[in-house]
Scaffold this active site. Sequence first.
Site, short mmCIF file in Angstrom:
data_model
loop_
_atom_site.label_atom_id
_atom_site.label_comp_id
_atom_site.label_asym_id
_atom_site.label_seq_id
_atom_site.Cartn_x
_atom_site.Cartn_y
_atom_site.Cartn_z
N VAL A 139 43.80 43.00 42.60
CA VAL A 139 42.55 42.99 43.37
C VAL A 139 42.17 41.58 43.79
O VAL A 139 41.89 41.31 44.95
CB VAL A 139 41.41 43.63 42.56
CG1 VAL A 139 40.09 43.49 43.30
CG2 VAL A 139 41.71 45.10 42.30
N GLY A 178 40.72 34.81 38.92
CA GLY A 178 41.53 35.98 38.65
C GLY A 178 42.28 36.42 39.89
O GLY A 178 41.66 36.80 40.88
N GLY A 198 44.89 38.86 40.11
CA GLY A 198 45.68 40.07 39.92
C GLY A 198 45.78 40.85 41.22
O GLY A 198 45.57 40.30 42.31
N LYS A 214 36.68 55.94 30.18
CA LYS A 214 37.60 54.82 30.23
C LYS A 214 38.57 54.92 29.06
O LYS A 214 38.23 55.45 28.00
CB LYS A 214 36.84 53.48 30.15
CG LYS A 214 37.56 52.33 30.80
CD LYS A 214 37.44 52.40 32.32
CE LYS A 214 38.01 51.16 32.99
NZ LYS A 214 37.75 51.15 34.43
#
Length: 357
Positions: free
Chosen positions: A192, A188, A190, A90
């Site tokens: 996705v 959330g 965003g 990552k």
Amino acid sequence: MNALHSTIRHSAVFDHPEMGEHENVVFVKDRDTGLSAIIAIHDTTLGPALGGCRVWPYGNPSDALTDALRLSRGMTYKNALAGLDLGGGKAVIIADPRKDKTAAMMEAFGRHVDRLSGTYITAEDVGVSPQDMEAVARQTKHVRGTRATGLGDPSPYTALGVFEGIRASVRHVFGNGDLEGRTVSVQGLGHVGFDVARRLHEAGARLIVSDIHLPAVLRAVEEFGALAVDPAEAHMVEADIFVPCALGAGLNARTVPQIRARIVAGAANNQLQTPADGAALKKRGILYAPDYAINAGGVISIALATPGGNDAHVREKTVAIGDTLAVIFERASAEETTPERVADAMAEERLEKSGKT
């Protein structure tokens, strides 16, 4: 020594509680573009370390290091559980994606990825757009989720896998996977999270939505007839399913006792702050879908995509996330343990078969 390296040095990298068995941690600085980044490679037993690049305005470099280490380990387990011949890594860039990020910064990041000679393959994550990945790709071939490498933006596949995972979770708890009339709190919105909300709406669910970005909330209210709440209250509302699609560590000693849903199944990475939080969910009778199992659709798409745009194989393997979760849930019930412990065990079993001791 620049501020990034100085601050990290004093945080005792080798003694960091998340360091574990990480193979390589690289600290990146580019004065010309303002790039400050950390690339963490956790494990390459199964192949090159694949994992996205996140751009976020961390409060300090130590927080960024913690996130990079936790996320890279999660990618090792995610890729193993998804049956991919890839390790886990990552990258995090310390910047505000809405104010600081530039194409030049992403190109500089790409040059540093290229120096790792393919041991780390990068892709899109929080705060990064498909256009950003195209900028990275101008400097390195070790990038996925671009037009040249196949299907482009992986977020629709992440959303598809999360949706199928939610259906599997509902089936396990309620006896069938029908979402008609179910109340779902999506935290959330965003790339996705919004697509997950769209799929849930189309399946007949009643939506409660939240996000720190008000335009996304207003759009969901208008398009889906959703009820808007403060993001800090999303886990507390009365719902059948809580779907966390923002940042990690949202399931913790403070929030778990406040959850009123029967199921937690969302796209966010590293949702459990500690293993004890998973045990607390189980004790309360709340089914938790392990994050790296349910949100693997994106990495499946960037790992298996081929130029040409045919995504049939990718979609088939992404839809199968629901089947994987069904196995995890059944095994957890039989072994009287938590789903995340079973998911870890299944990933570790594959790593051991490939030679990891």
